[in-house]
Design an enzyme around this catalytic site. Structure first.
Site, PDB file in Angstrom:
ATOM      1  CE  LYS A 122      11.108   0.459   0.091  1.00  0.00           C
ATOM      2  NZ  LYS A 122      11.708   0.250  -1.239  1.00  0.00           N
ATOM      3  CB  THR A 124       7.915   2.561   1.669  1.00  0.00           C
ATOM      4  OG1 THR A 124       8.562   1.729   0.700  1.00  0.00           O
ATOM      5  CG2 THR A 124       8.948   3.440   2.352  1.00  0.00           C
ATOM      6  CG  LEU A 127      -1.873  -1.240   1.260  1.00  0.00           C
ATOM      7  CD1 LEU A 127      -2.500  -1.415   2.637  1.00  0.00           C
ATOM      8  CD2 LEU A 127      -2.955  -1.093   0.199  1.00  0.00           C
ATOM      9  N   PRO A 128       0.295   2.422  -0.350  1.00  0.00           N
ATOM     10  CG  PRO A 128      -1.023   3.825  -1.665  1.00  0.00           C
ATOM     11  CD  PRO A 128      -1.095   2.630  -0.772  1.00  0.00           C
ATOM     12  CE  LYS A 148       5.271   6.791   0.634  1.00  0.00           C
ATOM     13  NZ  LYS A 148       5.720   5.409   0.957  1.00  0.00           N
TER      14      LYS A 148
END
Length: 303
Positions: free
Chosen positions: A169, A94, A63-64, A238
């Site tokens: 990450k 992430t 997911l975003p 992001k």
């Protein structure tokens, strides 16, 4: 519970990983808010995230960001509402490590394990089943789902407690962003200086400026192939912001975040937000006189 693997989030990367699972012989129950994506990758479509969680012992998320993850996990028909003893939920997104640790705590109260598994390698590695995974959380739960993760990864690193995978990450993606933004600027400068860009890349790759972007991205970009399908400029922005927030929380001076924040912020502002992050080079080129590394050949002529 069936032996099906649940997969929630079937976008650029999630779809590729789900397809690898199907091709490896796994039965996959998939859900995405965009209709048709589950069928596109060979998965059985589910009507909701809750349906996936209720039907599958192993559930994967792609997911975003943490806000979306928290929304999918929470709620009356979210993943957490259906969590139970022995279930393993693997978050391949992430995400903010602090949010990840809180979700892991909530799943633990229901007897379920929540692993954070950051991925690296991009679309090409996902298609080949050669992603690198950096995992935080219960090592026994990781061993249980390792055969599932092996379908789309070639290396799996256990980093430690919950949140450690997402922390690694975020750190990795920051370095990726620095390399991409800096190399984009250098390549625009090389173009304006009249250098042969292929030779310039050979020089960089034989010298101390070598990095992932010079090795894997720009040899394709200078031919007009932007490697579409990977991380967008908006998502890269992001990720850099996540790094800056993490560094602040850790008391680390984020001295080098300004460059990629400016570069990907520029790309977003100039209309490239939903394009692959490699197009940051075009955004930089736009403000440098409309520079493009590759010029398409004129019809009937040579480049």
């Amino acid at each position: 519970m069936s032996g099906r693997i649940g997969f929630i989030g079937l976008g650029n990367m999630g779809g590729r990983m789900a397809r690898r699972l199907v091709e490896s012989g796994h039965e996959v129950l998939g859900f995405d808010i965009r209709e048709g994506l589950a069928a596109d990758v060979g998965a059985q479509p589910a009507a909701s995230a809750g349906e996936v969680a209720a039907a599958c012992r192993t559930v994967l998320l792609s997911l975003p960001d943490s806000k979306v993850i928290e929304k999918v996990v929470g709620g009356r028909d979210g993943v957490l509402a259906h969590a139970r003893d022995g279930q393993v939920v693997v978050d391949l997104s992430t995400a903010n490590p602090a949010s990840t640790r809180e979700l892991a705590r909530q799943f633990a109260t229901r007897g379920a394990a929540f692993l954070d598994a950051g991925i690296s390698g991009g679309a090409a590695a996902a298609d080949k089943g050669a992603l690198t995974l950096m995992v935080g959380g219960d090592p026994e739960a990781l061993e249980e789902v390792r055969p599932v993760l092996d379908a789309f990864s070639s290396q799996i690193f256990s980093l430690g407690d919950s949140g450690a995978g997402h922390t690694a990450k975020v750190l990795n993606n920051f370095l990726n962003a620095v390399a991409l933004a800096s190399t984009a600027e250098v390549m625009v400068a090389g173009k304006k200086a009249g250098l042969d860009l292929a030779v310039l890349l050979d020089v960089l790759n034989a010298s101390s400026g070598v990095n992932f972007a010079t090795l894997n991205r720009f040899p394709r970009i200078i031919t007009g192939d932007y490697l579409e399908g990977g991380l967008t400029n908006a998502l890269m922005m992001k990720d850099v912001t996540l790094y800056a927030d993490l560094a602040a929380a850790l008391g680390v001076s984020s001295l080098n975040a300004g460059g990629p924040l400016a570069s990907f912020g520029l790309a977003n502002g100039l209309g490239y937000a939903d394009r692959i992050s490699n197009t940051v080079v075009d955004a930089i080129g736009d403000i440098c006189g409309g520079v493009r590394l590759h010029t398409a050949p004129a019809e009937g002529g040579a480049a």
